[in-house]
Design an enzyme around this catalytic site. Structure first.
Site, PDB file in Angstrom:
ATOM      1  N   SER A 142       0.832  -1.343   0.010  1.00 29.60           N
ATOM      2  CA  SER A 142       0.086   0.153   0.092  1.00 29.60           C
ATOM      3  C   SER A 142       0.948   1.185   0.075  1.00 29.60           C
ATOM      4  CB  SER A 142      -0.712   0.071   1.363  1.00 29.60           C
ATOM      5  OG  SER A 142      -1.556   1.526   1.213  1.00 29.60           O
ATOM      6  N   TYR A 156      -2.075  -0.355  10.349  1.00 27.58           N
ATOM      7  CA  TYR A 156      -2.266  -0.870   8.901  1.00 27.58           C
ATOM      8  C   TYR A 156      -1.086  -0.577   8.106  1.00 27.58           C
ATOM      9  CZ  TYR A 156      -3.759  -1.271   4.116  1.00 27.58           C
ATOM     10  OH  TYR A 156      -3.913  -1.561   2.688  1.00 27.58           O
TER      11      TYR A 156
END
Length: 244
Positions: A142, A156
């Site tokens: 990501s 995350y």
């Protein structure tokens, strides 16, 4: 002699980016094994789309953080033949908010179980199955891995930074075995992963390209990294983020 087909395992293949990856790979000649967590109906729709593209498909309900489930997934894939590729796409965000405000430690641990341990478990089994034949692994990271996601989900972001590190380490470890390992790092994409459905619109205003991405745009990058066109590419982290 018949033509050897690509057989690719895609975790989290039942929706969003994973579903787009499955259908794109099918269009490029991959048989696809679709690992999914819970929604059998959605996974079946992806399977039907793969088969409509002329490829074979299997669906396997599984949890990437469960070693036994990972073994089941790859045992099922072996029914189609020797696997040639793995896409480690399954991932979760977990609780949203500032770290100091997070109370559910188990939910944070679950993020690392899926996003990090799950990637390692699936890669381990794929490597074992590819030994002596070569293959390709694509991990989904990501843009958050380098941006940090302050105020939203630092945990995350940290888990995805680990995916980047896994990619680089395995690329060096497995290069001599003919196994390429690369990574795609999406930016904000229109999927169901967002706790706030309007988040892509808010983030899009900050992107140089002025919009959020579509799952198909990530699928194209994954397909390229699995293709012969990327035969000299390993250890790459391909950012597909609209410029963020």
């Amino acid at each position: 002699m018949g033509v050897t087909r690509n057989i690719t395992v895609v975790t989290g293949g039942g929706r969003g980016i994973g579903a787009a990856i499955c259908t794109r790979l099918a269009s490029e000649g991959h048989d696809v094994v679709i690992g999914y967590r819970s929604n059998a109906a959605r996974a079946q729709q992806v399977r039907e789309a793969v088969e409509a593209a002329g490829a074979r498909a299997l669906t396997v309900e599984m949890d990437t953080a469960d070693p036994d489930d990972v073994e089941r997934l790859f045992d099922a894939a072996a029914e189609l033949g020797p696997i040639t590729g793995l896409v480690n796409n399954a991932g979760i965000v977990g609780p949203v908010g500032r770290l100091a405000d997070l109370e559910d430690v188990a939910a944070v641990e679950r993020v690392f179980a899926v996003n990090v341990v799950g990637v390692l478990l699936c890669a381990r089994r794929a490597i074992r199955d590819m030994q002596g034949r070569g293959g390709a692994i694509v991990n989904l990271s990501s843009g958050a891995a380098t941006l940090g996601s302050p105020g939203e989900y630092v945990h995350y972001a940290a888990s995805k930074a680990a995916v980047d590190t896994i990619t680089i380490g395995l690329a060096k470890e497995l290069g001599p075995d003919g196994i390429r390992v690369n990574c795609v790092a999406p930016g904000t994409i229109w999927t169901e992963i967002h706790a706030d459905p309007d988040r892509p619109n808010r983030i899009a205003a900050k992107a140089p390209l002025g919009r959020a991405g579509e799952p198909e745009e990530i699928a194209g990058a994954v397909a390229w990294l699995l293709s012969p066109d990327a035969s000299y590419t390993t250890g790459a982290i391909l950012r597909v983020s609209g410029g963020l």
